[in-house]
Design a protein around this motif. Sequence first.
Motif, PDB file in Angstrom:
ATOM      1  N   ASN A   1       0.816  -1.213   0.000  1.00  0.00           N
ATOM      2  CA  ASN A   1       0.000   0.000   0.000  1.00  0.00           C
ATOM      3  C   ASN A   1       0.853   1.268   0.000  1.00  0.00           C
ATOM      4  OD1 ASN A   1      -2.462  -1.392   0.016  1.00  0.00           O
ATOM      5  ND2 ASN A   1      -2.459  -1.551   2.252  1.00  0.00           N
ATOM      6  N   MET A   2       2.072   1.176   0.515  1.00  0.00           N
ATOM      7  CA  MET A   2       2.959   2.343   0.472  1.00  0.00           C
ATOM      8  C   MET A   2       3.242   2.754  -0.972  1.00  0.00           C
ATOM      9  SD  MET A   2       5.835   1.556   3.357  1.00  0.00           S
ATOM     10  CE  MET A   2       5.458   0.677   4.861  1.00  0.00           C
ATOM     11  N   LEU A   3       3.413   1.770  -1.840  1.00  0.00           N
ATOM     12  CA  LEU A   3       3.657   2.072  -3.257  1.00  0.00           C
ATOM     13  C   LEU A   3       2.410   2.661  -3.898  1.00  0.00           C
ATOM     14  CD1 LEU A   3       5.601  -1.179  -4.253  1.00  0.00           C
ATOM     15  CD2 LEU A   3       6.522   0.994  -3.431  1.00  0.00           C
ATOM     16  N   ARG A   4       1.267   2.082  -3.564  1.00  0.00           N
ATOM     17  CA  ARG A   4       0.016   2.574  -4.151  1.00  0.00           C
ATOM     18  C   ARG A   4      -0.244   4.019  -3.743  1.00  0.00           C
ATOM     19  NH1 ARG A   4      -1.775  -2.863  -2.141  1.00  0.00           N
ATOM     20  NH2 ARG A   4      -1.693  -4.233  -3.965  1.00  0.00           N
ATOM     21  N   THR A   5      -0.074   4.307  -2.442  1.00  0.00           N
ATOM     22  CA  THR A   5      -0.356   5.667  -1.987  1.00  0.00           C
ATOM     23  C   THR A   5       0.679   6.666  -2.496  1.00  0.00           C
ATOM     24  OG1 THR A   5       0.780   5.190   0.111  1.00  0.00           O
ATOM     25  CG2 THR A   5      -1.600   4.928   0.068  1.00  0.00           C
ATOM     26  N   THR A   6       1.908   6.222  -2.724  1.00  0.00           N
ATOM     27  CA  THR A   6       2.919   7.133  -3.277  1.00  0.00           C
ATOM     28  C   THR A   6       2.537   7.558  -4.691  1.00  0.00           C
ATOM     29  OG1 THR A   6       4.707   6.190  -1.941  1.00  0.00           O
ATOM     30  CG2 THR A   6       5.342   7.363  -3.946  1.00  0.00           C
ATOM     31  N   VAL A   7       2.140   6.595  -5.513  1.00  0.00           N
ATOM     32  CA  VAL A   7       1.729   6.922  -6.886  1.00  0.00           C
ATOM     33  C   VAL A   7       0.482   7.802  -6.863  1.00  0.00           C
ATOM     34  CG1 VAL A   7       0.928   5.975  -9.080  1.00  0.00           C
ATOM     35  CG2 VAL A   7       2.760   4.835  -7.848  1.00  0.00           C
ATOM     36  N   ALA A   8      -0.465   7.476  -5.987  1.00  0.00           N
ATOM     37  CA  ALA A   8      -1.694   8.258  -5.908  1.00  0.00           C
ATOM     38  C   ALA A   8      -1.418   9.688  -5.447  1.00  0.00           C
ATOM     39  CB  ALA A   8      -2.680   7.582  -4.957  1.00  0.00           C
ATOM     40  N   THR A   9      -0.514   9.847  -4.494  1.00  0.00           N
ATOM     41  CA  THR A   9      -0.173  11.184  -4.007  1.00  0.00           C
ATOM     42  C   THR A   9       0.536  11.990  -5.079  1.00  0.00           C
ATOM     43  OG1 THR A   9       0.073  10.271  -1.780  1.00  0.00           O
ATOM     44  CG2 THR A   9       0.965  12.459  -2.146  1.00  0.00           C
ATOM     45  N   LEU A  10       1.433  11.358  -5.791  1.00  0.00           N
ATOM     46  CA  LEU A  10       2.087  12.033  -6.907  1.00  0.00           C
ATOM     47  C   LEU A  10       1.049  12.524  -7.906  1.00  0.00           C
ATOM     48  CD1 LEU A  10       5.253  10.965  -8.813  1.00  0.00           C
ATOM     49  CD2 LEU A  10       3.195  11.443 -10.087  1.00  0.00           C
ATOM     50  N   ALA A  11       0.072  11.659  -8.232  1.00  0.00           N
ATOM     51  CA  ALA A  11      -0.972  12.041  -9.190  1.00  0.00           C
ATOM     52  C   ALA A  11      -1.811  13.195  -8.649  1.00  0.00           C
ATOM     53  CB  ALA A  11      -1.856  10.835  -9.489  1.00  0.00           C
ATOM     54  N   ALA A  12      -2.110  13.161  -7.344  1.00  0.00           N
ATOM     55  CA  ALA A  12      -2.896  14.246  -6.747  1.00  0.00           C
ATOM     56  C   ALA A  12      -2.143  15.568  -6.840  1.00  0.00           C
ATOM     57  CB  ALA A  12      -3.220  13.920  -5.293  1.00  0.00           C
ATOM     58  N   GLY A  13      -0.830  15.533  -6.552  1.00  0.00           N
ATOM     59  CA  GLY A  13      -0.032  16.745  -6.640  1.00  0.00           C
ATOM     60  C   GLY A  13       0.065  17.264  -8.061  1.00  0.00           C
ATOM     61  N   VAL A  14       0.330  16.359  -8.993  1.00  0.00           N
ATOM     62  CA  VAL A  14       0.414  16.762 -10.401  1.00  0.00           C
ATOM     63  C   VAL A  14      -0.938  17.273 -10.894  1.00  0.00           C
ATOM     64  CG1 VAL A  14       0.781  15.892 -12.750  1.00  0.00           C
ATOM     65  CG2 VAL A  14       2.346  15.234 -10.918  1.00  0.00           C
ATOM     66  N   GLY A  15      -2.020  16.671 -10.384  1.00  0.00           N
ATOM     67  CA  GLY A  15      -3.356  17.076 -10.802  1.00  0.00           C
ATOM     68  C   GLY A  15      -3.825  18.387 -10.212  1.00  0.00           C
ATOM     69  N   GLY A  16      -3.061  18.949  -9.261  1.00  0.00           N
ATOM     70  CA  GLY A  16      -3.391  20.271  -8.735  1.00  0.00           C
ATOM     71  C   GLY A  16      -4.226  20.280  -7.472  1.00  0.00           C
ATOM     72  N   ALA A  17      -4.171  19.206  -6.673  1.00  0.00           N
ATOM     73  CA  ALA A  17      -4.941  19.165  -5.429  1.00  0.00           C
ATOM     74  C   ALA A  17      -4.500  20.266  -4.475  1.00  0.00           C
ATOM     75  CB  ALA A  17      -4.774  17.800  -4.766  1.00  0.00           C
ATOM     76  N   ASP A  18      -5.450  20.842  -3.762  1.00  0.00           N
ATOM     77  CA  ASP A  18      -5.129  21.863  -2.764  1.00  0.00           C
ATOM     78  C   ASP A  18      -4.691  21.239  -1.448  1.00  0.00           C
ATOM     79  OD1 ASP A  18      -6.047  24.422  -4.172  1.00  0.00           O
ATOM     80  OD2 ASP A  18      -7.791  23.124  -4.360  1.00  0.00           O
ATOM     81  N   ALA A  19      -5.309  20.126  -1.088  1.00  0.00           N
ATOM     82  CA  ALA A  19      -4.958  19.403   0.138  1.00  0.00           C
ATOM     83  C   ALA A  19      -4.945  17.918  -0.185  1.00  0.00           C
ATOM     84  CB  ALA A  19      -5.954  19.700   1.252  1.00  0.00           C
TER      85      ALA A  19
END
Length: 604
Positions: free
Chosen positions: A322-340
């Motif tokens: 799950n650490m790998l999954r959440t890392t990729v998801a967080t990267l995508a959220a940051g690249v996608g412009g998430a505020d939080a």
Amino acid sequence: MTVLPDDGLSLAAEFPDATHEQWQRLVEGVLRKSGKELSGEAAEDALSTTLEDGLRTRPLYTARDAAPDPGLPGFAPFVRGGRPEGAITSGWDVRQRHTSIADGAPDAVLTDLENGGTSLWLVLGEGGIPVSELGRALDGVYLDLAPVVLDAGRDTGPAAEALLRLYADKGVDTKAVRGALGGDPLGYEARTGTPLDFAPYAALAARCAEEFPGLRALTVDALPYHEAGGSAAQELGASLATGVAYLRELTEAGLGVEQAAAQLEFRYAATADQFLTIAKLRAARRLWARVAEVCGAPDAGGQVQHVVTSPVMMSRRDPWVNMLRTTVATLAAGVGGADAVTVLPFDHALGLPDAFARRIARNTSTILIEESHLARVIDPAGGSWYVERLTDELAEAAWRFFRSVERDGGQAAGLRSGRIRTDLATTWAERSKRLAKRREPITGVSEFPSLAEKPVERVPAPQPPSGGLPRVRRDEAYEELRARSDAHLAATGARPRIFLATIGSPAAYTARATFAANLFQAGGIEPVSEGDFEDSGATEAVLCSSDALYAEQAERTAESLRAAGARHVFLAGRGDHPGVDSYVFAGCDAVDVLSATLDRMGVS
């Protein structure tokens, strides 16, 4: 414009321009070798990938894959970000979630804030921290520095009052208050099936608009639809319908459109499908900008996004993945412009996270912001023909779903009629087929499982509200199979076993033996390849070899296994061989095969 001198160092100077047609011909050649005679667009389509919502991703995107102008960051239609250039350089808000103050909390709350967390997301009331304990949970927190976001369901009113009293008691200037009170009556109805009166939420929004300019009263939470198995377009469409419903209620209560829109924060899921997540967040901003434009307030269309790593993708077996999954998801959220961004701890599916899991969750964002410098680039995926096209196509699919919900009476009507539940269930049923066939593999669960893995134990988390839409997980079918195996192990001292009957040399059987071992372990069935069938403790066997050796020896080997007591003989591969009961191969329904096998073995 400065014209650079010709220095003779042009990288492509000696290469002719390649055309799309030339690339297609190369694709045709590759497909021809695999026995497929396709040409032109048909050849390219053969390499396309079908997604949910009728979307398809192609193997090649070019300038001809035009998409609408995404605009500039911080300006309508806000595709490239809700904040103008320069504001993003500090990174996104690292929002840490807490559902309990037992076992070391509120120390855990302070530890999060002292080590990278920048705001708090507190689950209160049913399934969370008692509202009466809010003061204890925030003991020692500088409320003028750390924004607080509440998630209290039907207890939103009392929770909001308790938080506002804390601000007053600590002398926090009303203009310095930041965060969200988390009112989401439709989200609560989606979770529980219980409707709530909107009037108290409208009053809360009016109070925030008048007294607390940095505090948002309402949250449009799309997680209930994601967690019920919905697609990206359904998640977006449901959030739009909910947001529009709240705009109607707030404006009827006397707020202007701009005031009403300023009271909303949107919450979405980020998955390990990084490009779809990036496109989803970009599309969400474009869609909400369109809603604001239609409502006559285009400048109020800057959607505030809180993104949470997907609970659906979290596995209970081999949770370290799950650490790998959440890392990729967080990267995508940051690249996608998430505020939080909230990174769920890797042990989220098992219960309350321990200190190590919370630390890893915090550090996931910290490393991406501070070491990878991800936040230093505005909309890094912008300009990619693939991402721009996917954003546009996803926005169109979500808009269609939103319009269909509106035609049927809106989000509340869709929830109460069962229409939303049916739509999500249909999508999940289709996805479940892909999971069962391992077309969507789950590392550590349906692929590369380890029966020797030591279980990770955690203190049970408070049970969240239920009674409405279901909560699904990708691993649920395999988890049921593994639980049957665990119960059998506890009762008998051994797992159910299957014998790998290898034929020929290692070069002939290794690939299929590895495939078969991987497949059966996904159901908690231990593969045995050493010795003879009689000594293996197995009741079933699977033949593993090459097609050529199957033709020569499969029937004879199956007969010998049957004589030795094998009740069922599989063959790893396809074909029609006498003596073989069934076949396992890439793309077979693994869940069905494994469930039937456990049934025959008497594993309940």
